[in-house]
Scaffold this motif. Structure first.
Motif, PDB file in Angstrom:
ATOM      1  N   VAL A  16     -33.978  -1.223  52.144  1.00 52.92           N
ATOM      2  CA  VAL A  16     -34.617  -1.356  50.836  1.00 52.92           C
ATOM      3  C   VAL A  16     -34.078  -2.600  50.126  1.00 52.92           C
ATOM      4  CG1 VAL A  16     -32.907   0.058  49.596  1.00 52.92           C
ATOM      5  CG2 VAL A  16     -35.245  -0.091  48.734  1.00 52.92           C
ATOM      6  N   THR A  17     -34.933  -3.163  49.269  1.00 52.40           N
ATOM      7  CA  THR A  17     -34.509  -4.241  48.383  1.00 52.40           C
ATOM      8  C   THR A  17     -34.722  -3.768  46.951  1.00 52.40           C
ATOM      9  OG1 THR A  17     -35.080  -5.967  49.968  1.00 52.40           O
ATOM     10  CG2 THR A  17     -34.904  -6.636  47.669  1.00 52.40           C
ATOM     11  N   LEU A  18     -33.690  -3.886  46.142  1.00 52.74           N
ATOM     12  CA  LEU A  18     -33.762  -3.538  44.723  1.00 52.74           C
ATOM     13  C   LEU A  18     -33.483  -4.802  43.918  1.00 52.74           C
ATOM     14  CD1 LEU A  18     -31.609  -0.308  44.874  1.00 52.74           C
ATOM     15  CD2 LEU A  18     -34.075  -0.403  44.613  1.00 52.74           C
ATOM     16  N   ARG A  19     -34.236  -4.998  42.862  1.00 50.14           N
ATOM     17  CA  ARG A  19     -34.019  -6.145  41.979  1.00 50.14           C
ATOM     18  C   ARG A  19     -34.084  -5.656  40.540  1.00 50.14           C
ATOM     19  NH1 ARG A  19     -37.661  -8.150  45.847  1.00 50.14           N
ATOM     20  NH2 ARG A  19     -36.764  -9.790  47.131  1.00 50.14           N
ATOM     21  N   PHE A  20     -33.230  -6.231  39.710  1.00 39.34           N
ATOM     22  CA  PHE A  20     -33.306  -5.966  38.279  1.00 39.34           C
ATOM     23  C   PHE A  20     -32.542  -7.028  37.516  1.00 39.34           C
ATOM     24  CE2 PHE A  20     -29.735  -3.392  39.798  1.00 39.34           C
ATOM     25  CZ  PHE A  20     -28.718  -3.694  38.904  1.00 39.34           C
ATOM     26  N   GLU A  21     -32.761  -7.047  36.212  1.00 37.34           N
ATOM     27  CA  GLU A  21     -32.031  -7.938  35.325  1.00 37.34           C
ATOM     28  C   GLU A  21     -31.038  -7.091  34.546  1.00 37.34           C
ATOM     29  OE1 GLU A  21     -34.914  -9.964  32.912  1.00 37.34           O
ATOM     30  OE2 GLU A  21     -35.822 -10.951  34.638  1.00 37.34           O
ATOM     31  N   PHE A  22     -29.879  -7.667  34.290  1.00 34.29           N
ATOM     32  CA  PHE A  22     -28.885  -6.959  33.491  1.00 34.29           C
ATOM     33  C   PHE A  22     -28.192  -7.929  32.545  1.00 34.29           C
ATOM     34  CE2 PHE A  22     -26.478  -8.593  36.988  1.00 34.29           C
ATOM     35  CZ  PHE A  22     -25.177  -8.776  36.534  1.00 34.29           C
ATOM     36  N   LYS A  43     -16.656  -9.750  35.198  1.00 31.54           N
ATOM     37  CA  LYS A  43     -16.487 -11.200  35.310  1.00 31.54           C
ATOM     38  C   LYS A  43     -15.518 -11.575  36.426  1.00 31.54           C
ATOM     39  CE  LYS A  43     -17.268 -15.378  33.771  1.00 31.54           C
ATOM     40  NZ  LYS A  43     -18.445 -16.072  34.196  1.00 31.54           N
ATOM     41  N   GLU A  44     -14.549 -10.742  36.676  1.00 28.37           N
ATOM     42  CA  GLU A  44     -13.558 -11.026  37.710  1.00 28.37           C
ATOM     43  C   GLU A  44     -14.175 -11.032  39.115  1.00 28.37           C
ATOM     44  OE1 GLU A  44      -9.645  -8.700  38.872  1.00 28.37           O
ATOM     45  OE2 GLU A  44      -9.669  -9.290  36.767  1.00 28.37           O
ATOM     46  N   ASP A  45     -15.090 -10.095  39.377  1.00 32.12           N
ATOM     47  CA  ASP A  45     -15.694  -9.965  40.703  1.00 32.12           C
ATOM     48  C   ASP A  45     -16.965 -10.798  40.891  1.00 32.12           C
ATOM     49  OD1 ASP A  45     -13.745  -8.230  41.692  1.00 32.12           O
ATOM     50  OD2 ASP A  45     -14.756  -6.492  40.859  1.00 32.12           O
ATOM     51  N   ILE A  46     -17.650 -11.118  39.803  1.00 28.41           N
ATOM     52  CA  ILE A  46     -18.882 -11.914  39.881  1.00 28.41           C
ATOM     53  C   ILE A  46     -18.628 -13.215  39.122  1.00 28.41           C
ATOM     54  CG2 ILE A  46     -21.353 -11.991  39.427  1.00 28.41           C
ATOM     55  CD1 ILE A  46     -21.320  -8.940  39.265  1.00 28.41           C
ATOM     56  N   LYS A  47     -18.284 -14.245  39.852  1.00 27.66           N
ATOM     57  CA  LYS A  47     -17.865 -15.517  39.241  1.00 27.66           C
ATOM     58  C   LYS A  47     -18.977 -16.187  38.432  1.00 27.66           C
ATOM     59  CE  LYS A  47     -13.862 -15.060  41.108  1.00 27.66           C
ATOM     60  NZ  LYS A  47     -12.915 -14.262  40.393  1.00 27.66           N
ATOM     61  N   ASN A  48     -20.233 -16.029  38.831  1.00 32.26           N
ATOM     62  CA  ASN A  48     -21.324 -16.684  38.107  1.00 32.26           C
ATOM     63  C   ASN A  48     -21.998 -15.757  37.088  1.00 32.26           C
ATOM     64  OD1 ASN A  48     -22.671 -15.048  39.968  1.00 32.26           O
ATOM     65  ND2 ASN A  48     -24.253 -16.561  40.413  1.00 32.26           N
ATOM     66  N   LEU A  49     -21.313 -14.708  36.683  1.00 31.33           N
ATOM     67  CA  LEU A  49     -21.834 -13.756  35.696  1.00 31.33           C
ATOM     68  C   LEU A  49     -21.933 -14.423  34.327  1.00 31.33           C
ATOM     69  CD1 LEU A  49     -22.502 -10.671  35.289  1.00 31.33           C
ATOM     70  CD2 LEU A  49     -20.173 -10.479  34.444  1.00 31.33           C
ATOM     71  N   GLU A  58     -29.934  -8.813  42.910  1.00 35.44           N
ATOM     72  CA  GLU A  58     -30.722  -8.364  44.053  1.00 35.44           C
ATOM     73  C   GLU A  58     -29.784  -7.623  44.992  1.00 35.44           C
ATOM     74  OE1 GLU A  58     -34.009 -10.421  46.657  1.00 35.44           O
ATOM     75  OE2 GLU A  58     -32.022 -11.023  47.377  1.00 35.44           O
ATOM     76  N   ILE A  59     -30.220  -6.448  45.420  1.00 35.97           N
ATOM     77  CA  ILE A  59     -29.461  -5.628  46.369  1.00 35.97           C
ATOM     78  C   ILE A  59     -30.348  -5.437  47.589  1.00 35.97           C
ATOM     79  CG2 ILE A  59     -28.258  -3.449  46.748  1.00 35.97           C
ATOM     80  CD1 ILE A  59     -28.260  -3.128  43.630  1.00 35.97           C
ATOM     81  N   VAL A  60     -29.878  -5.878  48.748  1.00 32.58           N
ATOM     82  CA  VAL A  60     -30.640  -5.745  49.984  1.00 32.58           C
ATOM     83  C   VAL A  60     -29.850  -4.874  50.946  1.00 32.58           C
ATOM     84  CG1 VAL A  60     -31.681  -6.930  51.946  1.00 32.58           C
ATOM     85  CG2 VAL A  60     -31.727  -8.002  49.686  1.00 32.58           C
ATOM     86  N   ALA A  61     -30.450  -3.747  51.327  1.00 37.37           N
ATOM     87  CA  ALA A  61     -29.822  -2.843  52.294  1.00 37.37           C
ATOM     88  C   ALA A  61     -30.613  -2.908  53.595  1.00 37.37           C
ATOM     89  CB  ALA A  61     -29.809  -1.417  51.762  1.00 37.37           C
ATOM     90  N   LYS A  62     -29.918  -3.243  54.686  1.00 42.37           N
ATOM     91  CA  LYS A  62     -30.534  -3.197  56.016  1.00 42.37           C
ATOM     92  C   LYS A  62     -29.445  -3.347  57.069  1.00 42.37           C
ATOM     93  CE  LYS A  62     -32.157  -7.890  56.876  1.00 42.37           C
ATOM     94  NZ  LYS A  62     -33.321  -8.719  56.995  1.00 42.37           N
ATOM     95  N   GLU A  63     -29.740  -2.798  58.234  1.00 42.27           N
ATOM     96  CA  GLU A  63     -28.828  -2.858  59.371  1.00 42.27           C
ATOM     97  C   GLU A  63     -27.424  -2.350  59.043  1.00 42.27           C
ATOM     98  OE1 GLU A  63     -29.050  -6.833  60.969  1.00 42.27           O
ATOM     99  OE2 GLU A  63     -31.216  -6.702  61.198  1.00 42.27           O
ATOM    100  N   THR A  69     -26.479  -9.934  45.511  1.00 46.71           N
ATOM    101  CA  THR A  69     -26.646 -11.327  45.116  1.00 46.71           C
ATOM    102  C   THR A  69     -26.877 -11.365  43.609  1.00 46.71           C
ATOM    103  OG1 THR A  69     -27.644 -11.842  47.250  1.00 46.71           O
ATOM    104  CG2 THR A  69     -28.041 -13.405  45.474  1.00 46.71           C
ATOM    105  N   CYS A  70     -26.097 -12.195  42.909  1.00 42.44           N
ATOM    106  CA  CYS A  70     -26.239 -12.334  41.460  1.00 42.44           C
ATOM    107  C   CYS A  70     -26.627 -13.768  41.129  1.00 42.44           C
ATOM    108  CB  CYS A  70     -24.936 -11.961  40.764  1.00 42.44           C
ATOM    109  SG  CYS A  70     -25.055 -12.019  38.958  1.00 42.44           S
ATOM    110  N   ASN A  71     -27.714 -13.929  40.394  1.00 40.72           N
ATOM    111  CA  ASN A  71     -28.200 -15.243  39.985  1.00 40.72           C
ATOM    112  C   ASN A  71     -28.331 -16.196  41.170  1.00 40.72           C
ATOM    113  OD1 ASN A  71     -28.296 -14.420  37.251  1.00 40.72           O
ATOM    114  ND2 ASN A  71     -26.126 -14.862  37.021  1.00 40.72           N
ATOM    115  N   GLY A  72     -28.846 -15.667  42.290  1.00 34.74           N
ATOM    116  CA  GLY A  72     -29.099 -16.472  43.465  1.00 34.74           C
ATOM    117  C   GLY A  72     -27.893 -16.744  44.350  1.00 34.74           C
TER     118      GLY A  72
END
Length: 107
Positions: A16-22, A43-49, A58-63, A69-72
């Motif tokens: 599944v792929t999930l996308r949202f804005e926060f 902020k510590e874990d997501i440097k481009n937050l 974007e959250i992509v689950a497969k395999e 992925t945050c902000n690309g």
């Protein structure tokens, strides 16, 4: 504030792929759970937050893996430990708004 868990009614499978804005505030330290994977939103874990601005997640689950992925920019890939689950958000510290949540089958 506190330790509140918000879950989707819908269960998602291992592909599944999930996308949202926060929009997180400066004190945001909250968690996402999907397929047994836990992802920290701070902020510590997501440097481009971007605090107090809308961010794309974007959250992509497969395999058997869940990629966040945050902000690309790829932030982390975590092994999935279950085949199905809800998307859960734990409101732990600080404020965070969410909008435009959508799901689709991953390719």
């Amino acid at each position: 504030k506190g330790d509140v868990l918000i879950e989707t009614e819908r269960q998602f499978g291992k592909t599944v792929t999930l996308r949202f804005e926060f929009k997180p505030d400066a004190k945001c330290n909250n968690d996402l759970f999907l397929l047994g994977a836990k992802f920290d939103i701070n902020k510590e874990d997501i440097k481009n937050l971007k605090q107090d601005e809308w961010n794309d997640l974007e959250i992509v689950a497969k395999e058997g893996k869940v990629a966040f992925t945050c902000n690309g920019q790829m932030v982390r890939t975590i092994l999935a430990t279950t085949d199905r689950s809800t998307l859960a958000i734990r409101a732990e510290f600080g404020a965070m708004s969410i909008r435009k949540l959508r799901a689709s089958a991953a390719k």
